[in-house]
Enzyme design. Structure first.
Site, PDB file in Angstrom:
ATOM      1  N   ASP A 105     106.887  75.002 -13.706  1.00  0.00           N
ATOM      2  CA  ASP A 105     107.554  73.745 -14.054  1.00  0.00           C
ATOM      3  C   ASP A 105     107.296  73.330 -15.490  1.00  0.00           C
ATOM      4  O   ASP A 105     106.368  73.812 -16.144  1.00  0.00           O
ATOM      5  CB  ASP A 105     107.009  72.611 -13.177  1.00  0.00           C
ATOM      6  CG  ASP A 105     105.587  72.202 -13.593  1.00  0.00           C
ATOM      7  OD1 ASP A 105     104.720  73.096 -13.689  1.00  0.00           O
ATOM      8  OD2 ASP A 105     105.351  71.007 -13.858  1.00  0.00           O
ATOM      9  N   ASP A 139      97.586  82.151 -18.806  1.00  0.00           N
ATOM     10  CA  ASP A 139      97.972  81.841 -20.185  1.00  0.00           C
ATOM     11  C   ASP A 139      96.729  81.970 -21.070  1.00  0.00           C
ATOM     12  O   ASP A 139      96.440  83.037 -21.591  1.00  0.00           O
ATOM     13  CB  ASP A 139      98.600  80.447 -20.209  1.00  0.00           C
ATOM     14  CG  ASP A 139      99.174  80.086 -21.565  1.00  0.00           C
ATOM     15  OD1 ASP A 139      99.428  80.994 -22.372  1.00  0.00           O
ATOM     16  OD2 ASP A 139      99.371  78.882 -21.839  1.00  0.00           O
ATOM     17  N   ARG A 197     111.160  74.027 -10.912  1.00  0.00           N
ATOM     18  CA  ARG A 197     110.417  74.957 -10.043  1.00  0.00           C
ATOM     19  C   ARG A 197     111.367  75.737  -9.133  1.00  0.00           C
ATOM     20  O   ARG A 197     111.062  76.840  -8.699  1.00  0.00           O
ATOM     21  CB  ARG A 197     109.423  74.196  -9.155  1.00  0.00           C
ATOM     22  CG  ARG A 197     108.290  73.524  -9.906  1.00  0.00           C
ATOM     23  CD  ARG A 197     107.223  73.070  -8.908  1.00  0.00           C
ATOM     24  NE  ARG A 197     106.266  72.135  -9.473  1.00  0.00           N
ATOM     25  CZ  ARG A 197     105.173  72.488 -10.164  1.00  0.00           C
ATOM     26  NH1 ARG A 197     104.915  73.754 -10.385  1.00  0.00           N
ATOM     27  NH2 ARG A 197     104.347  71.568 -10.624  1.00  0.00           N
ATOM     28  N   GLU A 228      97.995  83.465  -8.633  1.00  0.00           N
ATOM     29  CA  GLU A 228      98.311  82.564  -9.747  1.00  0.00           C
ATOM     30  C   GLU A 228      99.743  82.786 -10.218  1.00  0.00           C
ATOM     31  O   GLU A 228     100.247  83.908 -10.175  1.00  0.00           O
ATOM     32  CB  GLU A 228      97.372  82.871 -10.920  1.00  0.00           C
ATOM     33  CG  GLU A 228      96.172  81.950 -11.031  1.00  0.00           C
ATOM     34  CD  GLU A 228      96.501  80.643 -11.762  1.00  0.00           C
ATOM     35  OE1 GLU A 228      97.625  80.118 -11.623  1.00  0.00           O
ATOM     36  OE2 GLU A 228      95.623  80.154 -12.479  1.00  0.00           O
ATOM     37  N   ASP A 229     100.370  81.740 -10.720  1.00  0.00           N
ATOM     38  CA  ASP A 229     101.703  81.887 -11.308  1.00  0.00           C
ATOM     39  C   ASP A 229     101.618  82.590 -12.661  1.00  0.00           C
ATOM     40  O   ASP A 229     102.276  83.588 -12.903  1.00  0.00           O
ATOM     41  CB  ASP A 229     102.428  80.527 -11.424  1.00  0.00           C
ATOM     42  CG  ASP A 229     101.612  79.458 -12.167  1.00  0.00           C
ATOM     43  OD1 ASP A 229     100.436  79.692 -12.524  1.00  0.00           O
ATOM     44  OD2 ASP A 229     102.171  78.360 -12.378  1.00  0.00           O
ATOM     45  N   PHE A 236     107.359  79.118 -23.629  1.00  0.00           N
ATOM     46  CA  PHE A 236     107.075  78.374 -22.402  1.00  0.00           C
ATOM     47  C   PHE A 236     108.187  78.669 -21.400  1.00  0.00           C
ATOM     48  O   PHE A 236     109.363  78.577 -21.725  1.00  0.00           O
ATOM     49  CB  PHE A 236     107.001  76.868 -22.677  1.00  0.00           C
ATOM     50  CG  PHE A 236     106.332  76.114 -21.556  1.00  0.00           C
ATOM     51  CD1 PHE A 236     104.950  75.966 -21.530  1.00  0.00           C
ATOM     52  CD2 PHE A 236     107.085  75.568 -20.530  1.00  0.00           C
ATOM     53  CE1 PHE A 236     104.330  75.286 -20.488  1.00  0.00           C
ATOM     54  CE2 PHE A 236     106.464  74.879 -19.482  1.00  0.00           C
ATOM     55  CZ  PHE A 236     105.086  74.736 -19.461  1.00  0.00           C
ATOM     56  N   VAL A 237     107.819  79.079 -20.188  1.00  0.00           N
ATOM     57  CA  VAL A 237     108.827  79.466 -19.196  1.00  0.00           C
ATOM     58  C   VAL A 237     108.772  78.587 -17.950  1.00  0.00           C
ATOM     59  O   VAL A 237     107.730  78.002 -17.647  1.00  0.00           O
ATOM     60  CB  VAL A 237     108.675  80.955 -18.792  1.00  0.00           C
ATOM     61  CG1 VAL A 237     109.039  81.874 -19.947  1.00  0.00           C
ATOM     62  CG2 VAL A 237     107.266  81.256 -18.284  1.00  0.00           C
ATOM     63  N   LYS A 249     100.664  73.836  -8.131  1.00  0.00           N
ATOM     64  CA  LYS A 249     101.845  74.078  -7.331  1.00  0.00           C
ATOM     65  C   LYS A 249     102.553  75.346  -7.779  1.00  0.00           C
ATOM     66  O   LYS A 249     103.360  75.908  -7.046  1.00  0.00           O
ATOM     67  CB  LYS A 249     102.830  72.905  -7.469  1.00  0.00           C
ATOM     68  CG  LYS A 249     102.286  71.574  -7.038  1.00  0.00           C
ATOM     69  CD  LYS A 249     103.280  70.454  -7.422  1.00  0.00           C
ATOM     70  CE  LYS A 249     102.615  69.124  -7.327  1.00  0.00           C
ATOM     71  NZ  LYS A 249     103.486  68.050  -7.890  1.00  0.00           N
TER      72      LYS A 249
HETATM   73  P1  IMP Z   1      95.624  78.699 -18.466  1.00  0.00           P
HETATM   74  O1  IMP Z   1      94.487  77.943 -17.845  1.00  0.00           O
HETATM   75  O2  IMP Z   1      95.804  78.387 -19.908  1.00  0.00           O
HETATM   76  O3  IMP Z   1      95.575  80.192 -18.187  1.00  0.00           O
HETATM   77  O4  IMP Z   1      96.940  78.116 -17.837  1.00  0.00           O
HETATM   78  C1  IMP Z   1      97.301  78.365 -16.537  1.00  0.00           C
HETATM   79  C2  IMP Z   1      98.270  77.331 -16.016  1.00  0.00           C
HETATM   80  O5  IMP Z   1      99.039  76.712 -17.054  1.00  0.00           O
HETATM   81  C3  IMP Z   1      99.270  77.996 -15.128  1.00  0.00           C
HETATM   82  O6  IMP Z   1      98.790  78.090 -13.806  1.00  0.00           O
HETATM   83  C4  IMP Z   1     100.492  77.114 -15.291  1.00  0.00           C
HETATM   84  O7  IMP Z   1     100.449  76.062 -14.347  1.00  0.00           O
HETATM   85  C5  IMP Z   1     100.379  76.540 -16.678  1.00  0.00           C
HETATM   86  N1  IMP Z   1     101.234  77.260 -17.635  1.00  0.00           N
HETATM   87  C6  IMP Z   1     100.863  78.054 -18.659  1.00  0.00           C
HETATM   88  N2  IMP Z   1     101.910  78.557 -19.323  1.00  0.00           N
HETATM   89  C7  IMP Z   1     103.005  78.072 -18.695  1.00  0.00           C
HETATM   90  C8  IMP Z   1     104.429  78.259 -18.894  1.00  0.00           C
HETATM   91  O8  IMP Z   1     104.918  78.984 -19.781  1.00  0.00           O
HETATM   92  N3  IMP Z   1     105.238  77.582 -18.028  1.00  0.00           N
HETATM   93  C9  IMP Z   1     104.759  76.787 -17.022  1.00  0.00           C
HETATM   94  N4  IMP Z   1     103.450  76.599 -16.792  1.00  0.00           N
HETATM   95  C10 IMP Z   1     102.578  77.245 -17.620  1.00  0.00           C
HETATM   96 MG    MG Z   2     101.953  73.785 -14.148  1.00  0.00          MG
END
Ligand code: IMP
Ligand code: MG
Length: 177
Positions: A160, A106, A166, A102-103, A153-154, A46
């Site tokens: 969220d 990470d 959100r 993508e949001d 963490f944001v 989301k």
């Molecule tokens: P990755 O697979 O580790 O790159 O994580 C990606 C997903 O983790 C993102 O699409 C977010 O939904 C979630 N995520 C990672 N860091 C944060 C954060 O700081 N705040 C909120 N969601 C996060």
């Molecule tokens: Mg998430």
């Protein structure tokens, strides 16, 4: 209803005005790069829904929109390390110019997974547009991105913690208790 997360909202990391300005720039770049084509924006639910909505309107081309939902985090601020498809696309992406929206990138796990999944469906092109990229993350795979983000963490602007915050119009730090 989801229980309120244990923690509080801290400082603003990216103000609403700065988000708006950067999203316009990204939209303008995509407009130039995809001139004469009709890209399909694939939003990752989301978290990307707010960004996707603003980005779609900042692109001056006939875009199409579709969404996928994946889950890599439970109701915590730590990744489970497992990516799972919760909702697949409705659009056949074969031969399409796909932009994955993508949001935040990470660890890059979600991105790697989605890239290989969508790549296997033979799109004409596949690029990534991420609003935030964690400092130190590999951005080699991300053609368009909004802001680098520190390790905190944001939340806000679609992001969220346990389904909360959100709706905030800026990106803010979440400080767990
Ligand atoms: P990755 O697979 O580790 O790159 O994580 C990606 C997903 O983790 C993102 O699409 C977010 O939904 C979630 N995520 C990672 N860091 C944060 C954060 O700081 N705040 C909120 N969601 C996060
Ligand atoms: Mg998430």
């Amino acid at each position: 209803m989801h229980a309120a997360p244990q923690g509080s909202i801290g400082r603003v990391v990216i103000a609403a005005d700065d988000l708006a300005a950067r999203v316009s720039e990204l939209g303008a770049r995509i407009t130039t790069d995809y001139r004469g084509r009709s890209p399909l924006l694939v939003g990752v639910l989301k978290g990307a829904f707010v960004f996707m909505s603003d980005l779609g309107r900042a692109i001056d081309l006939p875009v199409e929109l579709d969404f996928m939902a994946v889950s890599s985090y439970g109701e915590s601020t730590k990744s489970s390390g497992v990516v799972r498809i919760v909702k697949d696309l409705e659009t056949d992406i074969k031969g399409r110019d796909v932009i994955l929206v993508e949001d935040i990138v990470d660890s890059g796990l979600t991105l790697r997974y989605l890239r290989s999944l969508l790549g296997d469906r033979n799109p004409a092109s596949l690029e990534v547009c991420a609003l935030l990229v964690r400092e130190g993350a590999n951005t080699g795979d991300v053609k368009y991105f909004g802001f680098p983000i520190p390790p905190d963490f944001v939340v806000g602007y679609g992001l969220d913690v346990a389904e909360h915050y959100r709706e905030l119009d800026s990106i803010r730090v979440f400080e767990p208790e």
